[in-house]
Scaffold this motif. Structure first.
Motif, PDB file in Angstrom:
ATOM      1  N   GLY A 130      10.741  35.932  30.387  1.00  0.00           N
ATOM      2  CA  GLY A 130      12.010  35.434  30.902  1.00  0.00           C
ATOM      3  C   GLY A 130      11.865  34.309  31.905  1.00  0.00           C
ATOM      4  O   GLY A 130      10.793  34.084  32.480  1.00  0.00           O
ATOM      5  N   LEU A 131      12.968  33.563  32.109  1.00  0.00           N
ATOM      6  CA  LEU A 131      13.013  32.495  33.109  1.00  0.00           C
ATOM      7  C   LEU A 131      11.909  31.467  32.914  1.00  0.00           C
ATOM      8  O   LEU A 131      11.185  31.104  33.850  1.00  0.00           O
ATOM      9  N   ASN A 132      11.755  31.001  31.681  1.00  0.00           N
ATOM     10  CA  ASN A 132      10.822  29.931  31.375  1.00  0.00           C
ATOM     11  C   ASN A 132      11.576  28.814  30.660  1.00  0.00           C
ATOM     12  O   ASN A 132      12.787  28.660  30.845  1.00  0.00           O
ATOM     13  N   CYS A 133      10.880  28.034  29.851  1.00  0.00           N
ATOM     14  CA  CYS A 133      11.505  26.892  29.159  1.00  0.00           C
ATOM     15  C   CYS A 133      11.316  27.021  27.651  1.00  0.00           C
ATOM     16  O   CYS A 133      11.070  26.026  26.966  1.00  0.00           O
ATOM     17  N   LEU A 134      11.434  28.217  27.136  1.00  0.00           N
ATOM     18  CA  LEU A 134      11.219  28.459  25.713  1.00  0.00           C
ATOM     19  C   LEU A 134      12.441  28.051  24.900  1.00  0.00           C
ATOM     20  O   LEU A 134      13.561  28.420  25.230  1.00  0.00           O
ATOM     21  N   ASP A 135      12.200  27.305  23.815  1.00  0.00           N
ATOM     22  CA  ASP A 135      13.310  26.984  22.912  1.00  0.00           C
ATOM     23  C   ASP A 135      13.248  27.809  21.634  1.00  0.00           C
ATOM     24  O   ASP A 135      14.157  27.766  20.805  1.00  0.00           O
ATOM     25  N   SER A 136      12.167  28.573  21.496  1.00  0.00           N
ATOM     26  CA  SER A 136      12.047  29.493  20.356  1.00  0.00           C
ATOM     27  C   SER A 136      10.996  30.539  20.693  1.00  0.00           C
ATOM     28  O   SER A 136      10.185  30.363  21.613  1.00  0.00           O
ATOM     29  N   ILE A 137      11.034  31.641  19.946  1.00  0.00           N
ATOM     30  CA  ILE A 137      10.030  32.691  20.099  1.00  0.00           C
ATOM     31  C   ILE A 137       9.035  32.553  18.956  1.00  0.00           C
ATOM     32  O   ILE A 137       9.443  32.518  17.790  1.00  0.00           O
ATOM     33  N   PRO A 138       7.736  32.458  19.260  1.00  0.00           N
ATOM     34  CA  PRO A 138       6.748  32.357  18.177  1.00  0.00           C
ATOM     35  C   PRO A 138       6.857  33.548  17.228  1.00  0.00           C
ATOM     36  O   PRO A 138       6.911  34.698  17.668  1.00  0.00           O
ATOM     37  N   THR A 139       6.919  33.275  15.944  1.00  0.00           N
ATOM     38  CA  THR A 139       7.014  34.366  14.960  1.00  0.00           C
ATOM     39  C   THR A 139       5.801  35.278  15.007  1.00  0.00           C
ATOM     40  O   THR A 139       5.881  36.439  14.617  1.00  0.00           O
ATOM     41  N   THR A 140       4.679  34.741  15.510  1.00  0.00           N
ATOM     42  CA  THR A 140       3.445  35.534  15.568  1.00  0.00           C
ATOM     43  C   THR A 140       3.553  36.710  16.529  1.00  0.00           C
ATOM     44  O   THR A 140       2.764  37.650  16.445  1.00  0.00           O
ATOM     45  N   LEU A 141       4.540  36.673  17.432  1.00  0.00           N
ATOM     46  CA  LEU A 141       4.723  37.822  18.329  1.00  0.00           C
ATOM     47  C   LEU A 141       5.138  39.062  17.543  1.00  0.00           C
ATOM     48  O   LEU A 141       5.069  40.175  18.049  1.00  0.00           O
ATOM     49  N   GLY A 142       5.554  38.860  16.313  1.00  0.00           N
ATOM     50  CA  GLY A 142       5.893  39.990  15.450  1.00  0.00           C
ATOM     51  C   GLY A 142       4.688  40.839  15.089  1.00  0.00           C
ATOM     52  O   GLY A 142       4.842  41.916  14.511  1.00  0.00           O
ATOM     53  N   LYS A 143       3.496  40.373  15.445  1.00  0.00           N
ATOM     54  CA  LYS A 143       2.280  41.142  15.185  1.00  0.00           C
ATOM     55  C   LYS A 143       1.978  42.154  16.298  1.00  0.00           C
ATOM     56  O   LYS A 143       1.070  42.966  16.158  1.00  0.00           O
ATOM     57  N   LEU A 144       2.745  42.069  17.372  1.00  0.00           N
ATOM     58  CA  LEU A 144       2.524  42.988  18.498  1.00  0.00           C
ATOM     59  C   LEU A 144       3.256  44.299  18.237  1.00  0.00           C
ATOM     60  O   LEU A 144       4.306  44.587  18.822  1.00  0.00           O
ATOM     61  N   LYS A 145       2.710  45.109  17.372  1.00  0.00           N
ATOM     62  CA  LYS A 145       3.387  46.305  16.857  1.00  0.00           C
ATOM     63  C   LYS A 145       3.592  47.401  17.912  1.00  0.00           C
ATOM     64  O   LYS A 145       4.390  48.317  17.693  1.00  0.00           O
ATOM     65  N   GLU A 146       2.896  47.326  19.044  1.00  0.00           N
ATOM     66  CA  GLU A 146       3.041  48.349  20.081  1.00  0.00           C
ATOM     67  C   GLU A 146       4.098  47.993  21.123  1.00  0.00           C
ATOM     68  O   GLU A 146       4.375  48.795  22.023  1.00  0.00           O
ATOM     69  N   LEU A 147       4.694  46.816  21.027  1.00  0.00           N
ATOM     70  CA  LEU A 147       5.683  46.380  22.019  1.00  0.00           C
ATOM     71  C   LEU A 147       6.878  47.331  22.078  1.00  0.00           C
ATOM     72  O   LEU A 147       7.502  47.624  21.061  1.00  0.00           O
ATOM     73  N   THR A 148       7.194  47.785  23.292  1.00  0.00           N
ATOM     74  CA  THR A 148       8.413  48.572  23.507  1.00  0.00           C
ATOM     75  C   THR A 148       9.414  47.798  24.362  1.00  0.00           C
ATOM     76  O   THR A 148      10.612  48.047  24.280  1.00  0.00           O
ATOM     77  N   ASP A 149       8.920  46.871  25.194  1.00  0.00           N
ATOM     78  CA  ASP A 149       9.781  46.085  26.075  1.00  0.00           C
ATOM     79  C   ASP A 149       9.464  44.600  25.906  1.00  0.00           C
ATOM     80  O   ASP A 149       8.307  44.195  26.058  1.00  0.00           O
ATOM     81  N   LEU A 150      10.496  43.811  25.614  1.00  0.00           N
ATOM     82  CA  LEU A 150      10.321  42.362  25.494  1.00  0.00           C
ATOM     83  C   LEU A 150      11.456  41.665  26.216  1.00  0.00           C
ATOM     84  O   LEU A 150      12.633  41.898  25.928  1.00  0.00           O
ATOM     85  N   GLY A 151      11.115  40.811  27.181  1.00  0.00           N
ATOM     86  CA  GLY A 151      12.118  40.055  27.925  1.00  0.00           C
ATOM     87  C   GLY A 151      11.985  38.568  27.653  1.00  0.00           C
ATOM     88  O   GLY A 151      10.919  37.991  27.885  1.00  0.00           O
ATOM     89  N   VAL A 152      13.058  37.952  27.158  1.00  0.00           N
ATOM     90  CA  VAL A 152      13.081  36.506  26.926  1.00  0.00           C
ATOM     91  C   VAL A 152      14.353  35.906  27.517  1.00  0.00           C
ATOM     92  O   VAL A 152      14.820  34.860  27.089  1.00  0.00           O
TER      93      VAL A 152
END
Length: 262
Positions: A130-152
Motif C-alpha cells: 500500500g501507499l506506493n506508486c503502483l499502476d498494476s499488480i504483477p500477475t506473478t504474485l498469483g504464485k504466492l499460494k500461501e498469501l492470506t493478507d494482501l494490501g495494495v
C-alpha cells in the motif's frame, strides 16, 4: 564554498555494538532486530554480522535502497521496510524463502521496480504494498499460494489480475482508494474474497480484561439459552477455555506487528 555543501543528509550511524543492544527476543522465541525510527539513510553494513535474526525492522527511516546483501538474512521470517523512500527492491529478496511477512508500504515503489523474484517467496502470508506508486499488480504474485493478507491500497490500480483474485488462501485483500471502475463501494475492501470463519479456543489468561469481560458475558448468555432449550444429547464442557470468534486470533497478530494498513 562551505565544506559538505550540497550533500544529502548523512543520517544516524549504526554500530555493531548498538545493533546488538537493540536485539530483543519475542514471546515466541524469535530474535528481532529493531532499527525503526532511527533516522537511517543507508543500510547499515554492520548488521550483516547479525544476519541470523528471524525478524528485522527498518521501518520509518529514510532508506532509499536495500542492498543485494539482504540475501544474507536467510533466517528471516518477518521483514518490515514500511515508511522509507525506497524506489526499488533488489531481486535477491526472492532468496528469503522463509519469509512469511513483508511490509513495504509507504515507499516510492512502482510496478516496474517490483522484482519478479517476489513470486519465489512461497511461504509469504502477509504482503503490504500500500501507499506506493503502483499502476498494476504483477500477475506473478498469483504464485504466492500461501498469501492470506494482501494490501495494495492507495495506489493507482485500475485492474486486479485474475491470478491474484483467485489466490486460494486469501482472506483479506485491501484495495481501498484505487481508481478501480469495476468495483463497487461495497466490494472495495474485499474483492469477492471468500471469508472462512474459524473458531479458536483460548485460555482466560491470554485475553485482556475487556475481551475477557465480553467473552464471559457472551458465555453467560449462551448458558441461559442452553438452560431454556431441552436437549437429550450431552454437550462437551471446557471449563478453562473461552470460545470467542476468530477476531481474537487476528487481534493478537495485529497487536504484535501493527502495520500501516488503514
Amino acid at each position: 564554498m562551505a565544506k559538505g555543501k550540497g550533500k544529502g543528509p548523512q543520517g544516524k550511524r549504526i554500530t555493531l555494538k548498538m545493533a546488538k543492544n537493540l536485539i530483543r527476543v519475542n514471546f515466541d522465541g524469535r530474535r528481532r532486530l529493531d532499527l525503526s525510527k532511527m533516522g537511517i539513510t543507508t543500510f547499515p553494513k554492520c548488521i550483516l554480522e547479525l544476519a541470523d535474526v528471524e525478524e528485522l525492522d527498518l521501518s520509518r527511516n529514510m532508506l532509499k535502497k536495500i542492498p543485494n546483501t539482504i540475501e544474507k538474512f536467510q533466517n528471516l521470517l518477518w521483514l518490515d521496510l514500511h515508511s522509507n523512500q525506497l524506489d526499488e527492491l533488489p531481486k535477491e529478496i526472492g532468496t528469503l524463502q522463509n519469509l512469511t511477512f513483508l511490509n513495504v508500504c509507504n515507499n516510492k515503489l512502482t510496478t516496474d521496480s517490483l522484482p519478479e523474484e517476489l513470486n519465489l517467496l512461497k511461504n509469504l502470508r502477509n504482503l503490504n504494498l500500500g501507499l506506493n506508486c503502483l499502476d498494476s499488480i504483477p500477475t506473478t504474485l498469483g504464485k504466492l499460494k500461501e498469501l492470506t493478507d494482501l494490501g495494495v491500497f492507495d495506489n493507482a490500480l485500475t485492474t486486479i489480475p485474475k491470478s491474484v483474485k483467485k489466490l486460494p488462501k486469501l482472506e483479506r485483500f485491501n484495495v481501498k482508494r484505487n481508481p478501480l471502475p469495476e468495483l463497487t463501494e461495497k466490494e472495495e475492501h474485499v474483492d469477492s474474497i471468500k471469508r472462512v470463519e474459524t473458531l479458536y479456543l483460548v485460555q482466560e489468561k491470554d485475553l485482556c480484561s475487556s475481551c475477557l469481560k465480553m467473552c464471559r458475558g457472551e458465555r453467560d448468555e449462551l448458558h441461559k439459552l442452553e438452560d431454556m432449550t431441552p436437549s437429550s444429547s450431552k454437550k462437551l464442557s471446557f471449563p478453562l477455555l473461552l470460545t470467542p470468534n476468530s477476531s481474537a486470533k487476528n487481534k493478537q497478530e495485529e497487536w504484535r506487528v501493527r502495520g500501516t494498513t488503514p
